[in-house]
Every structure is written in C-alpha cells, then in structure tokens.
Design a protein around this motif. Structure first.
Motif, PDB file in Angstrom:
ATOM      1  N   THR A  28      18.322  39.311   0.908  1.00 30.52           N
ATOM      2  CA  THR A  28      18.614  40.695   1.251  1.00 30.52           C
ATOM      3  C   THR A  28      18.521  40.950   2.752  1.00 30.52           C
ATOM      4  OG1 THR A  28      16.325  41.263   0.719  1.00 30.52           O
ATOM      5  CG2 THR A  28      17.960  41.633  -0.994  1.00 30.52           C
ATOM      6  N   GLY A  29      17.433  40.577   3.372  1.00 31.30           N
ATOM      7  CA  GLY A  29      17.266  40.808   4.798  1.00 31.30           C
ATOM      8  C   GLY A  29      17.227  39.514   5.576  1.00 31.30           C
ATOM      9  N   GLY A  98       3.907  44.469   4.486  1.00 30.39           N
ATOM     10  CA  GLY A  98       4.970  45.146   5.204  1.00 30.39           C
ATOM     11  C   GLY A  98       6.339  45.038   4.568  1.00 30.39           C
ATOM     12  N   ILE A  99       6.464  44.366   3.425  1.00 25.05           N
ATOM     13  CA  ILE A  99       7.767  44.241   2.798  1.00 25.05           C
ATOM     14  C   ILE A  99       8.140  45.570   2.140  1.00 25.05           C
ATOM     15  CG2 ILE A  99       6.926  43.360   0.584  1.00 25.05           C
ATOM     16  CD1 ILE A  99       9.392  41.432   0.689  1.00 25.05           C
ATOM     17  N   ASP A 100       9.405  45.903   2.188  1.00 23.94           N
ATOM     18  CA  ASP A 100       9.928  47.145   1.627  1.00 23.94           C
ATOM     19  C   ASP A 100       9.682  47.175   0.111  1.00 23.94           C
ATOM     20  OD1 ASP A 100      11.477  49.221   0.646  1.00 23.94           O
ATOM     21  OD2 ASP A 100      13.198  48.765   1.919  1.00 23.94           O
ATOM     22  N   PRO A 101       9.034  48.215  -0.394  1.00 25.69           N
ATOM     23  CA  PRO A 101       8.772  48.294  -1.841  1.00 25.69           C
ATOM     24  C   PRO A 101      10.043  48.220  -2.690  1.00 25.69           C
ATOM     25  CG  PRO A 101       7.525  49.969  -0.675  1.00 25.69           C
ATOM     26  CD  PRO A 101       8.439  49.329   0.325  1.00 25.69           C
ATOM     27  N   HIS A 102      11.154  48.715  -2.170  1.00 28.96           N
ATOM     28  CA  HIS A 102      12.419  48.641  -2.909  1.00 28.96           C
ATOM     29  C   HIS A 102      12.871  47.188  -3.058  1.00 28.96           C
ATOM     30  CE1 HIS A 102      12.843  52.957  -2.984  1.00 28.96           C
ATOM     31  NE2 HIS A 102      12.647  52.995  -1.675  1.00 28.96           N
ATOM     32  N   GLN A 103      12.589  46.382  -2.050  1.00 28.14           N
ATOM     33  CA  GLN A 103      12.948  44.963  -2.120  1.00 28.14           C
ATOM     34  C   GLN A 103      12.103  44.264  -3.174  1.00 28.14           C
ATOM     35  OE1 GLN A 103      12.638  42.872   1.615  1.00 28.14           O
ATOM     36  NE2 GLN A 103      14.095  41.319   0.965  1.00 28.14           N
ATOM     37  N   GLN A 105      10.829  45.687  -5.809  1.00 24.12           N
ATOM     38  CA  GLN A 105      11.348  46.168  -7.091  1.00 24.12           C
ATOM     39  C   GLN A 105      12.628  45.412  -7.466  1.00 24.12           C
ATOM     40  OE1 GLN A 105      12.165  50.355  -7.145  1.00 24.12           O
ATOM     41  NE2 GLN A 105      12.789  50.348  -9.296  1.00 24.12           N
ATOM     42  N   SER A 106      13.488  45.180  -6.505  1.00 27.53           N
ATOM     43  CA  SER A 106      14.725  44.434  -6.750  1.00 27.53           C
ATOM     44  C   SER A 106      14.415  43.014  -7.211  1.00 27.53           C
ATOM     45  CB  SER A 106      15.567  44.412  -5.481  1.00 27.53           C
ATOM     46  OG  SER A 106      16.674  43.567  -5.625  1.00 27.53           O
TER      47      SER A 106
END
Length: 116
Positions: A28-29, A98-103, A105-106
C-alpha cells in the motif's frame, strides 16, 4: 499481526514499475529514497572517470503474508536471465508503531478472506 519491511534497491528508471507491481500484489505505501550505487565491477566513462548509477531505495511495510508474493513479482522485474538489475530483500519487523489504523484493518480483512 506480523509485519515485514521489504527493501528494494533498483535503477531509478525501474522505480515506477517496481512500485506499480508491488501495489498490484498488495503493497500500500512506499517510501522512496535516492542513492548512488557502485556495483562489483565499476564502469568507466569519459576520461577514465568511474560511473556511479542513480538508484532508488524503496521501503515498504507489508503484512507478513504479502512478503513472498511481492518478492516473487519483483523478481521478474529485477532479474533477467543471469543479469541482475536490482536487489530486493525482506526483514521481519519485531515492533512497530505509527502505522495507519486503516492499513491494519485492510491487512486483517485480507487475512480473513484467506488471500495469500
């Protein structure tokens, strides 16, 4: 959830292709750094100067389950017969913040669907 850092060192001209293919498999990133590289055999240019190629260093944090598929996909870009045009490797991540919670969840949804 387990994570892995995938590090890719490739010629700058392959940067977009590597990113596109990694994303198709689930990355993703991507963090992009610039660098210079000198291979095992230096190339000589005009006036005997040594050639230093411009490299892109791509850093990706992915779910552990995506590591092998991404590396397999990148192998087709980075290796042509006996010619290597870059390097990719993975390092397990022990602790992460620090990882995005949406990531996250994905990644979890991906695991629930049973995708490899």
């Amino acid at each position: 959830m387990k994570f892995t850092a995938i590090i890719v060192i490739a010629p700058e001209e392959l940067e977009d292709k590597v990113i596109r293919h990694a994303q198709q498999v689930g990355a993703t990133g991507v963090t992009i750094l610039s660098g210079k590289g000198i291979g095992g055999e230096s190339r000589k240019t005009f006036f005997g100067l040594t050639f230093e190629g411009t490299q892109s260093v791509l850093l990706m944090v992915v779910g552990k389950h995506l590591t092998a598929p991404i590396l397999k996909e990148l192998h087709g870009i980075l290796v042509r017969g006996t010619d290597s045009r870059g390097l990719a490797f993975a390092v397990p991540i022990e602790h992460l913040t620090g990882i995005d919670p949406h990531q996250v969840q994905s990644f979890e949804e991906h695991l629930r669907r049973g995708e490899d």
